[in-house]
Design a protein around this motif. Structure first.
Motif, mmCIF file in Angstrom:
data_model
loop_
_atom_site.group_PDB
_atom_site.id
_atom_site.type_symbol
_atom_site.label_atom_id
_atom_site.label_comp_id
_atom_site.label_asym_id
_atom_site.label_seq_id
_atom_site.Cartn_x
_atom_site.Cartn_y
_atom_site.Cartn_z
ATOM 1 N N GLU A 1 0.835 -1.201 0.000
ATOM 2 C CA GLU A 1 0.000 0.000 0.000
ATOM 3 C C GLU A 1 0.873 1.256 0.000
ATOM 4 O O GLU A 1 0.580 2.229 -0.708
ATOM 5 C CB GLU A 1 -0.904 -0.012 1.239
ATOM 6 N N ARG B 1 2.651 1.815 -3.424
ATOM 7 C CA ARG B 1 1.717 2.307 -4.438
ATOM 8 C C ARG B 1 1.370 3.778 -4.198
ATOM 9 O O ARG B 1 1.232 4.554 -5.148
ATOM 10 C CB ARG B 1 0.452 1.455 -4.424
ATOM 11 N N SER C 1 2.562 7.642 -6.703
ATOM 12 C CA SER C 1 1.758 8.717 -7.278
ATOM 13 C C SER C 1 2.500 10.041 -7.326
ATOM 14 O O SER C 1 2.179 10.912 -8.130
ATOM 15 C CB SER C 1 0.459 8.885 -6.478
ATOM 16 N N THR D 1 7.892 8.292 -8.538
ATOM 17 C CA THR D 1 8.011 6.962 -9.145
ATOM 18 C C THR D 1 9.394 6.363 -8.923
ATOM 19 O O THR D 1 9.524 5.148 -8.782
ATOM 20 C CB THR D 1 7.698 7.009 -10.640
ATOM 21 N N ALA E 1 9.475 4.911 -5.428
ATOM 22 C CA ALA E 1 8.624 3.718 -5.358
ATOM 23 C C ALA E 1 9.334 2.519 -5.973
ATOM 24 O O ALA E 1 9.311 1.413 -5.411
ATOM 25 C CB ALA E 1 7.299 3.973 -6.069
ATOM 26 N N ALA F 1 2.530 -3.952 -6.896
ATOM 27 C CA ALA F 1 1.997 -2.674 -6.414
ATOM 28 C C ALA F 1 2.798 -1.506 -6.976
ATOM 29 O O ALA F 1 2.230 -0.484 -7.385
ATOM 30 C CB ALA F 1 2.014 -2.648 -4.884
ATOM 31 N N ALA F 2 4.118 -1.666 -7.016
ATOM 32 C CA ALA F 2 4.960 -0.602 -7.559
ATOM 33 C C ALA F 2 4.703 -0.410 -9.052
ATOM 34 O O ALA F 2 4.546 0.725 -9.523
ATOM 35 C CB ALA F 2 6.435 -0.936 -7.318
ATOM 36 N N GLU G 1 2.050 -1.175 -10.840
ATOM 37 C CA GLU G 1 0.722 -0.592 -11.078
ATOM 38 C C GLU G 1 0.700 0.889 -10.713
ATOM 39 O O GLU G 1 0.179 1.718 -11.471
ATOM 40 C CB GLU G 1 -0.333 -1.345 -10.270
ATOM 41 N N GLY G 2 1.246 1.221 -9.551
ATOM 42 C CA GLY G 2 1.246 2.618 -9.127
ATOM 43 C C GLY G 2 2.036 3.508 -10.068
ATOM 44 O O GLY G 2 1.609 4.622 -10.397
ATOM 45 N N GLU H 1 0.081 3.961 -13.282
ATOM 46 C CA GLU H 1 -1.021 4.895 -13.081
ATOM 47 C C GLU H 1 -0.522 6.330 -12.993
ATOM 48 O O GLU H 1 -1.269 7.272 -13.310
ATOM 49 C CB GLU H 1 -1.792 4.522 -11.813
ATOM 50 N N ALA I 1 -0.672 -6.020 -13.571
ATOM 51 C CA ALA I 1 0.393 -5.019 -13.639
ATOM 52 C C ALA I 1 0.898 -4.863 -15.067
ATOM 53 O O ALA I 1 1.164 -3.742 -15.533
ATOM 54 C CB ALA I 1 1.546 -5.416 -12.713
#
Length: 232
Positions: free
Chosen positions: A64, A67, A71, A74, A77, A104-105, A107-108, A111, A148
């Motif tokens: 969590e 991710r 935002s 990057t 992350a 998670a990394a 995907e974040g 995004e 992902a």
């Protein structure tokens, strides 16, 4: 780190001090004019997550956090995810832990719009997923890999990951997510929607169907209603 929203702060003697979170944080925001304070907050949250003694909870909280950090940063992350994967090579720990953090990394970061950096994590993510041996965890690992990869724009890897999943409904849901991500790419997306419908049913596939062939939905809905009435 609990990513719930507990604002505004309340004193200990307030009846609402122990109230559950009122919402969920989807991002970590840099404090304007105070980047050093923001950096310390990230370090404090990371330290708190690493101090959790129950492995499954620790990995979930770190995922969590990674991710959320993606935002706004990057690079950090990615560094957090790689550091975790590199330092938790332990035969007593399930590789699914690393899969969770790396996914998670990726995907974040995707995004956040940095698709190239997100795709750079996918090779390590695929390696970690392939090393998972327990059946259920393996399905979850390849579900995370497929999602992902789809978000990062690597549709070939996303499809390859989806086809490893042995649970029919989970595989169908993975194809639905893949089709939605690949909408407007032609026959391939349409084939993935068909596979999602076959394996996971309408409820898991409707968003993908709308994304790929919106004009078909009213026809399908009318036919569904007609068949439902006939069967009564």
């Amino acid at each position: 780190m609990d990513t719930g929203r507990y604002f505004p702060p309340r004193p200990v003697d307030d009846d609402e001090f122990f109230a559950d979170a009122s919402a969920r944080l989807g991002a970590l925001h840099t404090l304007i004019g105070a980047p050093e304070r923001a950096r310390r907050l990230v370090l404090d949250a990371e330290t708190a997550a690493e101090a959790i003694t129950i492995p499954a909870q620790q990995e979930w909280r770190l995922a969590e956090l990674v991710r959320a950090v993606a935002s706004s940063d990057t690079d950090r992350a990615e560094g957090m995810a790689r550091a975790y994967a590199d330092t938790h090579v332990d035969p007593d720990r399930d590789p699914d832990d690393a899969v969770r953090i790396l996914a998670a990394a990726a995907e974040g970061i995707a995004e956040a719009g940095d698709l190239e950096r997100a795709r750079g994590l996918l090779a390590d993510l695929e390696t970690a997923a392939n090393s998972v041996t327990r059946h259920n965890q393996r399905n979850w690992s390849f579900t995370r890999l497929s999602r992902a990869a789809a978000k990062s724009g690597d549709l070939d890897l996303a499809e390859r990951g989806a086809r490893v999943i042995t649970n029919p409904r989970a595989r169908g849901s993975a194809f639905a997510e893949l089709a939605e991500a690949a909408a407007h790419t032609g026959p391939r997306a349409e084939r993935w929607v068909a596979e999602a419908l076959h394996l996971a049913g309408w409820s898991a596939s409707l968003d993908a169907l709308v994304a790929v062939a919106e004009e078909v939905v009213p026809v399908v809905a009318d036919e569904y209603v007609r068949l439902t009435r006939v069967s009564r």
